[in-house]
Design an enzyme around this catalytic site. Sequence first.
Site, PDB file in Angstrom:
ATOM      1  N   HIS A 369       0.686  -1.663  -0.271  1.00 48.90           N
ATOM      2  CA  HIS A 369      -0.200   0.010  -0.208  1.00 48.90           C
ATOM      3  C   HIS A 369       0.585   1.318   0.121  1.00 48.90           C
ATOM      4  O   HIS A 369       0.592   2.472  -0.176  1.00 48.90           O
ATOM      5  CB  HIS A 369      -0.980  -0.230   1.141  1.00 48.90           C
ATOM      6  CG  HIS A 369      -1.897  -1.117   1.144  1.00 48.90           C
ATOM      7  ND1 HIS A 369      -2.900  -0.359   0.765  1.00 48.90           N
ATOM      8  CD2 HIS A 369      -2.274  -2.131   1.445  1.00 48.90           C
ATOM      9  CE1 HIS A 369      -4.016  -1.526   0.584  1.00 48.90           C
ATOM     10  NE2 HIS A 369      -3.386  -2.139   0.734  1.00 48.90           N
ATOM     11  N   LYS A 560      -9.134  13.867   3.997  1.00 42.66           N
ATOM     12  CA  LYS A 560      -7.973  12.628   4.108  1.00 42.66           C
ATOM     13  C   LYS A 560      -7.521  13.267   5.111  1.00 42.66           C
ATOM     14  O   LYS A 560      -7.424  13.806   5.890  1.00 42.66           O
ATOM     15  CB  LYS A 560      -7.760  12.365   2.718  1.00 42.66           C
ATOM     16  CG  LYS A 560      -6.390  13.817   2.073  1.00 42.66           C
ATOM     17  CD  LYS A 560      -5.700  14.471   1.671  1.00 42.66           C
ATOM     18  CE  LYS A 560      -6.698  13.678  -0.398  1.00 42.66           C
ATOM     19  NZ  LYS A 560      -6.690  13.035  -0.312  1.00 42.66           N
ATOM     20  N   ARG A 561      -5.948  11.700   5.260  1.00 43.70           N
ATOM     21  CA  ARG A 561      -5.195  11.648   7.026  1.00 43.70           C
ATOM     22  C   ARG A 561      -4.635  13.204   6.087  1.00 43.70           C
ATOM     23  O   ARG A 561      -4.736  13.074   5.287  1.00 43.70           O
ATOM     24  CB  ARG A 561      -4.342  10.518   7.259  1.00 43.70           C
ATOM     25  CG  ARG A 561      -5.531   9.573   7.738  1.00 43.70           C
ATOM     26  CD  ARG A 561      -5.954   9.772   8.846  1.00 43.70           C
ATOM     27  NE  ARG A 561      -5.270   9.819  10.043  1.00 43.70           N
ATOM     28  CZ  ARG A 561      -5.017   9.039  11.366  1.00 43.70           C
ATOM     29  NH1 ARG A 561      -5.199   8.498  11.204  1.00 43.70           N
ATOM     30  NH2 ARG A 561      -3.892   8.804  11.733  1.00 43.70           N
ATOM     31  N   LYS A 566       0.602  14.408   1.702  1.00 43.05           N
ATOM     32  CA  LYS A 566      -0.652  15.014   1.467  1.00 43.05           C
ATOM     33  C   LYS A 566      -0.734  16.064   0.517  1.00 43.05           C
ATOM     34  O   LYS A 566      -1.607  16.233   0.060  1.00 43.05           O
ATOM     35  CB  LYS A 566      -2.326  13.945   1.908  1.00 43.05           C
ATOM     36  CG  LYS A 566      -1.759  12.849   1.835  1.00 43.05           C
ATOM     37  CD  LYS A 566      -3.259  12.446   2.531  1.00 43.05           C
ATOM     38  CE  LYS A 566      -3.448  10.646   2.918  1.00 43.05           C
ATOM     39  NZ  LYS A 566      -4.401  10.222   2.405  1.00 43.05           N
ATOM     40  N   THR A 666      -8.191   6.764  -3.008  1.00 48.62           N
ATOM     41  CA  THR A 666      -9.758   6.258  -2.827  1.00 48.62           C
ATOM     42  C   THR A 666     -10.767   7.293  -2.926  1.00 48.62           C
ATOM     43  O   THR A 666     -11.589   7.344  -3.260  1.00 48.62           O
ATOM     44  CB  THR A 666      -9.902   4.954  -1.783  1.00 48.62           C
ATOM     45  OG1 THR A 666      -9.665   5.257  -1.307  1.00 48.62           O
ATOM     46  CG2 THR A 666      -9.059   3.865  -2.459  1.00 48.62           C
ATOM     47  N   LYS A 670     -14.536   8.777  -5.262  1.00 46.17           N
ATOM     48  CA  LYS A 670     -15.805   8.448  -4.598  1.00 46.17           C
ATOM     49  C   LYS A 670     -15.898   9.934  -4.740  1.00 46.17           C
ATOM     50  O   LYS A 670     -17.678  10.159  -5.194  1.00 46.17           O
ATOM     51  CB  LYS A 670     -16.079   8.831  -2.923  1.00 46.17           C
ATOM     52  CG  LYS A 670     -14.661   7.586  -2.403  1.00 46.17           C
ATOM     53  CD  LYS A 670     -14.772   7.523  -0.445  1.00 46.17           C
ATOM     54  CE  LYS A 670     -13.802   6.599  -0.445  1.00 46.17           C
ATOM     55  NZ  LYS A 670     -13.228   6.905   1.128  1.00 46.17           N
TER      56      LYS A 670
HETATM   57  C1  LIG Z   1     -11.948   6.835   1.467  1.00 45.93           C
HETATM   58  C2  LIG Z   1     -11.353   7.375   2.771  1.00 45.93           C
HETATM   59  C3  LIG Z   1     -10.045   7.755   3.208  1.00 45.93           C
HETATM   60  C4  LIG Z   1      -9.184   7.453   2.332  1.00 45.93           C
HETATM   61  O1  LIG Z   1      -9.125   8.496   1.197  1.00 45.93           O
HETATM   62  P1  LIG Z   1      -7.580   9.730   0.638  1.00 45.93           P
HETATM   63  O2  LIG Z   1      -8.176  10.449   0.335  1.00 45.93           O
HETATM   64  O3  LIG Z   1      -7.986   8.581  -0.769  1.00 45.93           O
HETATM   65  O4  LIG Z   1      -7.422   9.441   1.519  1.00 45.93           O
HETATM   66  C5  LIG Z   1      -9.652   8.091   4.347  1.00 45.93           C
HETATM   67  N1  LIG Z   1     -10.719   8.237   5.247  1.00 45.93           N
HETATM   68  C6  LIG Z   1     -12.217   8.360   5.210  1.00 45.93           C
HETATM   69  C7  LIG Z   1     -13.208   8.301   5.808  1.00 45.93           C
HETATM   70  C8  LIG Z   1     -12.579   7.748   3.731  1.00 45.93           C
HETATM   71  O5  LIG Z   1     -14.121   6.983   3.523  1.00 45.93           O
END
Ligand SMILES: *Cc1c(COP(=O)(O)O)cnc(C)c1O
Length: 825
Positions: A369, A560-561, A566, A666, A670
Amino acid sequence: MAKKEKAKTNLEVLGNTVEAFKKAFDDHIHHTLARDEHTVTKHEKFLAVAYSVRDRLIDRWIKTQETYYEKDVKRVYYLSLEFLIGRTLGNSVLNLDVEKAVEEAVDELGMTLEELREEEVDAGLGNGGLGRLAACFLDSMATLELPATGMGIRYEYGMFNQKIKDGQQEELPDNWLRLPNPWEIARPANSIKVPFGGYVISWTDEKGKLRNRWETKDYVIALPYDTPIPGYRNNTVNNLRLWSAQSADEFGLAYFNNGDYLAAVQDMELSETISKVLYPNDTSVNGKILRLRQQYFLCSASLQDIVRRFKKSHEGEWKLFPEKVAIQLNDTHPAISIAELMRILLDEEGLEWDEAWDITTHTFAYTNHTLMPEALEKWPVSFFEKLLPRHLQIIYEINSRFLAKVALKWPGDTARLTRMSLIQEGNEKMIRMAYLSIVGSFAVNGVAALHSDLLRTSLFKDFYEFWPEKFNNKTNGVTPRRWVRKADPAMSELVSSKIGDGWVKDLDEIKKLEKFADDAKFRKQFLAVKLENKKRLAAYLKRTQNVDVNVNTLFDIQVKRIHEYKRQLLNILHAIHLYLEIKDGKKITPRTIMIGGKAAPGYWMAKQIIRLANAVSAIIDSDPDCKGKLQMVFLENYRVSFAEKIIPAAELSEQISTAGTEASGTGNMKFAMNGALTIGTLDGANVEMREVIGADNFFLFGLTVEEVQDILAKGYRPRDYYEKDDDLRRVLDLITSGFFCPDHPESFRPIVDKLLSSDPFLLLADYRSYIECQEQVAKAYEDQDKWAKMAILNVARMGKFSSDRTIDEYAKEIWHAKACPISLK
Ligand SMILES: *Cc1c(COP(=O)(O)O)cnc(C)c1O
C-alpha cells in the site's frame, strides 16, 4: 433434508412486508430491549430496527455458510488489521432490497430511516484508505457472490474522535462498544488459544527426524465476533470475523489458587489489552511490542481457524490446501501469518519443510500500500526472541533457503544478498516484513498502475528481477452502493430516472449517462441536485460545528488523513494567496475551502498543519472583506459517516499529493463518482482516472514522478522558488510574520522553515503550477453550464473505479476463486 425445510419455513416467517417489519420492531422493543412505547429511546428504536434487519440476514447467512461447506468451494480470507466500516443499517437495508418497507414501517415509530441512521455509531476500526478499502472489498466480494471471509481485530476503541479546541486537535477515545453493537454475534464456542513467549524445544523423533515444538504457558484466548456482510440484492451473506482478546482462564487461575486475587485480575487485563485499541497511525509504523502482539494475535487466531475449517473437509489432504484456500494480506501487517502457517504445518501437522513451504507459497498473496520508507514495517529480532521464538527460527530458515537461491542466480553478488535479506543487519537486527511477504506469497500487487510500476522499478526492483511473474497491479476501487447510491440518493434517483438502476450493481452501465451531458435540461437538474447536497451539508455544519457556509460559492474540498505528502499545506497556501488577492482589491470567484482529516497523535507536523488551517480560517472569517468571497472551514472529526455527507456536496476535489507518494487514493474516486471535478497531480489512481475521464475534464498540475526524481537527484533548492516568486514569498512571509497567530507570532515558523530548508514533498516546486491551475478552475466555474457538463462526464466515466471491478480482477487473476450463488430453496 429436514435442515433445508426448516430454513425455508423460517424465511417465510420473516416476511419483508411493512406489517412484518412493524411487528418485528414491536417485538424487539418489548422482548429484546424490554421497553414500551413510552420509555423507548431514539437509540433503542434504532436498535430495534437494526435487530429486525439482522434477523432477515440470518437465514441467508446460515444458508451461505452451509452452501460453501457443501459445495466445498475455494475460500478467500481477507486478513486486515483494519476494517473501516462506518455505519451498517442503511447499506444492509439497501442490499436486502427492503428500503421501501422499512421506510414505511419506521414511520410508525415516529421517525424517518434517515434519522434512525444518525443514531448508529460508526464502526471506525481503521485509520483511512487502507481500512476503508477492506470495507469496500467486503461489500464487493459479497455482491460478486465470492466465498470470502474478512478477518480482523475487534478493537474495543476504534479510531479516536477528533475535537478542535483552541484551533488544535484533541483526541477523544472512541468507546464505540459502550452502546450495544446490534450487528455482531459472539461465538465463544469457536474461541482459539493464541500462544505467546516461551521457548522452543527440539528433539529427534522415532523416525530419526528433527522436530521442533514451541512451549509456553502464556496464552490469550481469541474470541470471535461475527458480522454478516450481505451482497447487493442476492442471497449471499458473507462473514466478517473479528477477534477479541480474552484472558485464558488457566493463566489467571494459577495466581488465584495462590490467593493472589488482584495479581490474577491484573494479568487478565494485560491479555485483554491486545484488542483494546486501534493504533492511530496511517502510513507510518509504530514499533511498539503491543502492536506486534496484535498482529500475531490476528494471524494465529485466523490461521488456526482456517486450518481447522480445511481439516473438517480435507483431513490429511494437505496438497489440496492452496486449491481450497487463498489468503490475501492487506499490507504487511498480517505478514506473520506466513511463518504461522509454516509453524502449524511443520510442528503440529508434521509436514516436511519443502511440502509446507510449497503449500504456504501457493496460499498467500500480498498487497503493498505504500512506497514511503516510514511505512515499511521492520520488527526488531529481539521482539521476536521474546514473543515468537519459533517464528524467528522459521524466518531465519526461510531466509537462508531464499538467499541460497539468490546466490545461485547472481553468484558473487554479495551486495545483492545484503539488500535482499529478510534480516537487516546492524546494531539492532530487524526483520523486513515486506520482504517476508514477497518471499512467502505467490502474488504481490500494487494498488494503481503507477504505484505497481514504481514497486517493480524501485522499492522491490531486486525481487522483481528474481520473480517478475509474481508482480501485478490491481487498481483500487470503491463500492458504488455506499459511495453513490446511499451517500447521494438525489443524484442516484436522477441518474436512475434516465438509465435505470443497473449501474448500482454494474457501474460500467453508468456510461449510458454520457449522452445526457449534452442535454441542457438534464444539466440543470444535475446542478439542482448538487445545490441540494450543498444545502444539506451546510445545514449539517451549522448544526454540528455552528458554522455558516454560503452555498453560492465553489465548494472546494480536501478530506483525508493529514500528512505532509498529501500536501494540505499547499491548499492552505492557496487560501492565503486568495486572501491576499482580495486584500489587493482583486475580484475572485467565490469559494469555500474545506479541509478535514485526523492527524496521528504523535505526528507533530501534521498537528501544526491543522493548527495553521484553523488559524487561517479564523482570520479569513473575521475579515469583512472576505464575506461572500472566501471562507475556509476545518471539518471536524472526518470519518466514514461524515464523508458520506461531505462528498456529494463537493464541486472541487483536491488530490494534490506529490507525484509518486500516494499509492492509489480512493477518496479521489468517491468525489469524481459524485460529480466533483478533480484538481490533481499525476499520482496514484489520479493517472488512470484522468485517462478515462478525459484530460479536458480534469484539472492537472504539478511535476511528474520523473521530474520529481530528477529534481531530487540534482539537489532540490526550495529557497530558489521562494526568491524567484514574489507571490509565494508574500504568502510565506505573512505566515512567518505571525499574522495568523498574533498571540504566539513565532509559532508557525517551523512550518515555513521546513519548506524553505528541505521541503521533502516539493510544495514550493509545485506552487506556481498549482496556483495557475486553481485560476483555471475558477474561470471554468464561472460557466456553470459547462461545469455541469464536465461533472456529468466525470460521473459517467468512473465505471472502472467500482471495487466490483477490482475484486473481479483479484478473484480471477490472483485467488482463482469462483462465484458461488446461494439458493434459498
Ligand atoms: C475514502 C476514505 C479515506 C481515504 O481517502 P484518501 O483521499 O484516498 O486518502 C480516508 N478516510 C475515510 C473516512 C474515507 O472514507
